[in-house]
Write an enzyme that holds these catalytic residues in place. Structure first.
Site, PDB file in Angstrom:
ATOM      1  N   ASP A 232      58.685  49.957 -85.011  1.00 38.75           N
ATOM      2  CA  ASP A 232      57.694  49.251 -85.977  1.00 38.75           C
ATOM      3  C   ASP A 232      57.173  49.776 -86.515  1.00 38.75           C
ATOM      4  O   ASP A 232      55.938  49.747 -86.943  1.00 38.75           O
ATOM      5  CB  ASP A 232      57.284  48.516 -85.187  1.00 38.75           C
ATOM      6  CG  ASP A 232      56.771  46.855 -85.721  1.00 38.75           C
ATOM      7  OD1 ASP A 232      56.995  46.620 -86.054  1.00 38.75           O
ATOM      8  OD2 ASP A 232      55.984  46.494 -84.517  1.00 38.75           O
TER       9      ASP A 232
ATOM     10  N   LYS B 150      56.206  40.879 -75.827  1.00 42.09           N
ATOM     11  CA  LYS B 150      58.031  40.072 -75.942  1.00 42.09           C
ATOM     12  C   LYS B 150      58.724  40.918 -74.320  1.00 42.09           C
ATOM     13  O   LYS B 150      58.251  41.491 -73.393  1.00 42.09           O
ATOM     14  CB  LYS B 150      57.995  41.507 -76.718  1.00 42.09           C
ATOM     15  CG  LYS B 150      57.853  42.055 -78.327  1.00 42.09           C
ATOM     16  CD  LYS B 150      58.570  43.139 -79.350  1.00 42.09           C
ATOM     17  CE  LYS B 150      57.836  42.433 -80.196  1.00 42.09           C
ATOM     18  NZ  LYS B 150      58.196  41.804 -81.478  1.00 42.09           N
TER      19      LYS B 150
ATOM     20  N   ARG C 278      51.531  42.182 -90.087  1.00 41.38           N
ATOM     21  CA  ARG C 278      50.887  41.772 -91.116  1.00 41.38           C
ATOM     22  C   ARG C 278      48.756  41.133 -91.145  1.00 41.38           C
ATOM     23  O   ARG C 278      48.377  41.767 -91.749  1.00 41.38           O
ATOM     24  CB  ARG C 278      51.171  39.756 -91.377  1.00 41.38           C
ATOM     25  CG  ARG C 278      50.421  39.377 -89.483  1.00 41.38           C
ATOM     26  CD  ARG C 278      51.100  37.973 -89.659  1.00 41.38           C
ATOM     27  NE  ARG C 278      52.163  37.917 -89.096  1.00 41.38           N
ATOM     28  CZ  ARG C 278      53.149  36.318 -89.211  1.00 41.38           C
ATOM     29  NH1 ARG C 278      52.957  35.597 -89.650  1.00 41.38           N
ATOM     30  NH2 ARG C 278      53.880  37.192 -88.897  1.00 41.38           N
TER      31      ARG C 278
ATOM     32  N   LYS D  39      53.818  49.619 -93.053  1.00 41.80           N
ATOM     33  CA  LYS D  39      53.701  48.962 -91.329  1.00 41.80           C
ATOM     34  C   LYS D  39      54.399  50.103 -90.209  1.00 41.80           C
ATOM     35  O   LYS D  39      54.761  51.479 -89.970  1.00 41.80           O
ATOM     36  CB  LYS D  39      54.294  47.401 -90.555  1.00 41.80           C
ATOM     37  CG  LYS D  39      53.829  47.820 -89.553  1.00 41.80           C
ATOM     38  CD  LYS D  39      55.082  46.381 -89.153  1.00 41.80           C
ATOM     39  CE  LYS D  39      54.484  45.584 -87.284  1.00 41.80           C
ATOM     40  NZ  LYS D  39      55.641  44.450 -87.271  1.00 41.80           N
TER      41      LYS D  39
ATOM     42  N   ASP E 143      51.435  39.284 -80.931  1.00 42.46           N
ATOM     43  CA  ASP E 143      53.352  39.576 -81.909  1.00 42.46           C
ATOM     44  C   ASP E 143      52.734  39.706 -82.837  1.00 42.46           C
ATOM     45  O   ASP E 143      53.229  41.232 -83.810  1.00 42.46           O
ATOM     46  CB  ASP E 143      54.198  38.836 -80.974  1.00 42.46           C
ATOM     47  CG  ASP E 143      55.074  40.052 -80.924  1.00 42.46           C
ATOM     48  OD1 ASP E 143      54.595  41.370 -81.319  1.00 42.46           O
ATOM     49  OD2 ASP E 143      55.952  39.935 -80.261  1.00 42.46           O
TER      50      ASP E 143
ATOM     51  N   GLU F  58      51.593  40.217 -85.527  1.00 40.47           N
ATOM     52  CA  GLU F  58      50.474  41.939 -85.804  1.00 40.47           C
ATOM     53  C   GLU F  58      50.469  42.867 -87.066  1.00 40.47           C
ATOM     54  O   GLU F  58      50.161  43.524 -87.759  1.00 40.47           O
ATOM     55  CB  GLU F  58      50.449  43.043 -84.217  1.00 40.47           C
ATOM     56  CG  GLU F  58      51.140  44.309 -84.387  1.00 40.47           C
ATOM     57  CD  GLU F  58      52.278  43.801 -84.053  1.00 40.47           C
ATOM     58  OE1 GLU F  58      52.922  42.399 -84.252  1.00 40.47           O
ATOM     59  OE2 GLU F  58      53.420  44.364 -84.342  1.00 40.47           O
TER      60      GLU F  58
ATOM     61  N   ASP G 185      55.336  48.191 -80.349  1.00 44.09           N
ATOM     62  CA  ASP G 185      55.153  46.503 -80.246  1.00 44.09           C
ATOM     63  C   ASP G 185      55.445  46.330 -78.981  1.00 44.09           C
ATOM     64  O   ASP G 185      56.544  45.921 -79.253  1.00 44.09           O
ATOM     65  CB  ASP G 185      55.653  46.120 -81.748  1.00 44.09           C
ATOM     66  CG  ASP G 185      55.261  45.076 -81.525  1.00 44.09           C
ATOM     67  OD1 ASP G 185      54.237  44.128 -81.713  1.00 44.09           O
ATOM     68  OD2 ASP G 185      55.474  44.131 -82.505  1.00 44.09           O
TER      69      ASP G 185
END
Ligand code: BES
Ligand code: ZN
Ligand code: ZN
Length: 476
Positions: A266, A254, A329, A242, A325, A327, A247
């Site tokens: 992230d 968030k 996946r 990833k 959020d 994101e 993020d």
């Protein structure tokens, strides 16, 4: 970087870490008569360590009983972190590690070297803050050149991984991350191909493009490949990471404290991929490995994707985005679909994917889920003990996939809060058709306080694990 070297003979003109087995200890030539007596007294008093000050140098005696099992190796790495702190406090430059047991010496050296890491790039007074320690000498002649070379490589790989994670978004966006991969590939000897936005659009990688919509920076899709002529595997091992360089959560924003404030981490999964590729290539392991990284930030902008949107993925599947959020996946799914083309032996993906994984097991382990067979899982668990990067397996039960049902699209990107690390994995599973392991590293990838030889910030978790796994494959 700290350098680990072989030394044929230890002199008293240096700092010494001496590892002894308290059971049956008679005397050590590295100690004076008085020091040997003091050690014997300490053993009687059941102390675990004793330090001597020899004027400008120190001798640190560490007691380690019995065979060096994985548990003992971890205790030695942790003592290594303490040794590292003492030596730097004393402004020491070099240390000799003395131990009859080669495994003990290597674990101690590894602990010292991993603990010596610093991220000073953005500090003005780097010189003043920098650790003095820069050399570890191993005096045990039974330690092979290859063992020392591999140890230097894995320390270097871990440092590279930590550096990437610690670098903030202000200095490491998706395009800059690709530049870093190219530099690492050049240094270690593996190929890096970077797809730019036009290519990603032409390929219709709809997941990566959707997450990138609110961003000011284009996405990249990165393909790293190490294919040695003597590769023992016909089908490649594929690593997927990833690469969300930051993020914000997107429109499903968030909160800042202890959440968005550390979301530069992230892309830690992508750093595991680059760090592992570095180690495998540097060590010239006879293994064909391909690394895939979809990279973007998850930003807010006038074009941001929104909750309720339906997007078409690279695979052609449609996804109703219920939370922007979730994101990770979405971008990983496109990379996992790409991996199908590679006819892989095994695909391992690494991702700071869910807060649920952190709530389940905290920072002490990664969550692992997947469809790979028991033999592969056993090999991974064996490596996980060897390097002390703990894993907890969660089940891929279909009930968790039911949570992803959508009225309007093929499925949604959002499961229920409970067991969220599992519904996230069920989402990913839909994009795989090969033996697959998913590592949710959200907990252990980034420390909020130092933990022995793992510093505050990026830890590099995953790299030592995968290097051990591939090294053992290379030996088979
Ligand atoms: N990057 C986060 C997950 C994360 C959490 C990483 C803590 C590191 C530490 C991920 O993109 C995310 O936001 N996940 C959401 C998913 C949810 C909306 C289903 C989460 O876990 O809260
Ligand atoms: Zn997120
Ligand atoms: Zn994320």
């Amino acid at each position: 970087m700290i350098k680990i070297k072989a030394l044929t003979k230890s002199t008293s003109e240096n700092n010494i870490v001496l590892i002894i087995d308290p059971k049956g200890f008679k005397k050590s030539d590295a100690l004076s008569t008085e020091q040997n007596t003091a050690v014997k007294n300490a053993i009687k008093a059941e102390t675990k360590k004793i330090f001597f000050n020899n004027g400008s140098f120190h001798t640190l005696v560490i007691f380690s009983e019995g065979a060096v099992t994985w548990k003992v190796a971890e205790l030695l790495r942790k003592s290594g972190a303490k040794v590292c702190a003492i030596l730097n406090e004393n402004k020491s430059v070099s240390v000799n590690v003395l131990a009859d047991d080669t495994k003990a010496a290597l674990a101690m050296a590894e602990g010292i070297a991993l603990a010596n890491y610093q991220f000073l790039k953005h500090k003005a007074d780097k010189k003043k803050l920098s650790h003095t320690l820069s050399e570890i000498n191993l005096t045990n002649s039974k330690i092979t050149k290859k063992e020392i070379a591999d140890l230097n490589i894995i320390i270097g790989a871990t440092y590279i991984t930590r550096d990437l994670v610690n670098e903030p978004f202000s200095h490491l966006n998706a395009v800059q991350l690709s530049e870093e991969f190219k530099k690492i590939g050049k240094e270690a000897g593996f190929n890096v191909e970077v797809w730019n936005e036009a290519k990603i659009e032409a390929q219709k990688m709809g997941g990566l493009l959707a997450v990138n919509k609110g961003s000011k920076v284009p996405p990249t899709f990165n393909i790293m490949e190490y294919k040695p002529k003597n590769a023992i595997n016909k089908k490649p091992y594929v690593l997927v990471g990833k690469g969300v360089v930051y993020d914000t959560g997107g429109l499903s924003l968030k909160p800042t404290p202890m959440s968005m404030d550390y979301m530069k981490c992230d892309m830690a999964g992508s750093a595991v991929v680059a760090g592992t590729m570095y180690a495998v290539a540097k060590a010239e392991l006879p293994i064909h490995v391909i690394g895939l990284v979809p990279a973007t930030d998850n930003w807010i902008g006038e074009n941001s994707y929104a909750p309720g949107d339906v997007i078409t993925m690279y695979s052609g599947a449609t996804v109703e985005v219920m939370n922007t959020d979730a994101e990770g996946r979405i971008v990983l799914a496109d990379a996992l679909h790409y991996a199908k083309k590679l006819n892989p032996e095994l695909v391992c993906d690494f991702a700071t994917l869910t807060g649920a994984a952190v709530r389940a097991i905290g920072p002490y382990a990664s969550a692992i889920l997947g469809t790979a067979d028991d033999e592969i899982k056993q090999d991974i668990f064996d490596s996980s003990y060897a390097v002390f990067e703990r894993l907890v397996e969660f089940p891929l039960w279909d009930e968790y996939a039911d949570e992803l049902k959508s009225e309007v699209a093929d499925f949604t990107n959002l499961g229920k809060g409970e067991g969220g690390q599992i519904s996230a994995a069920k989402f990913l599973e839909k994009f795989t058709d090969y033996p697959w392991l998913h590592f949710d590293i959200a907990g252990p990838a980034f420390n909020h306080a130092q933990d022995a030889y793992k510093p505050k910030g990026g830890t590099g978790v995953g790299v030592r694990l995968m290097f051990d796994f591939f090294s053992k494959k290379a030996k088979k």
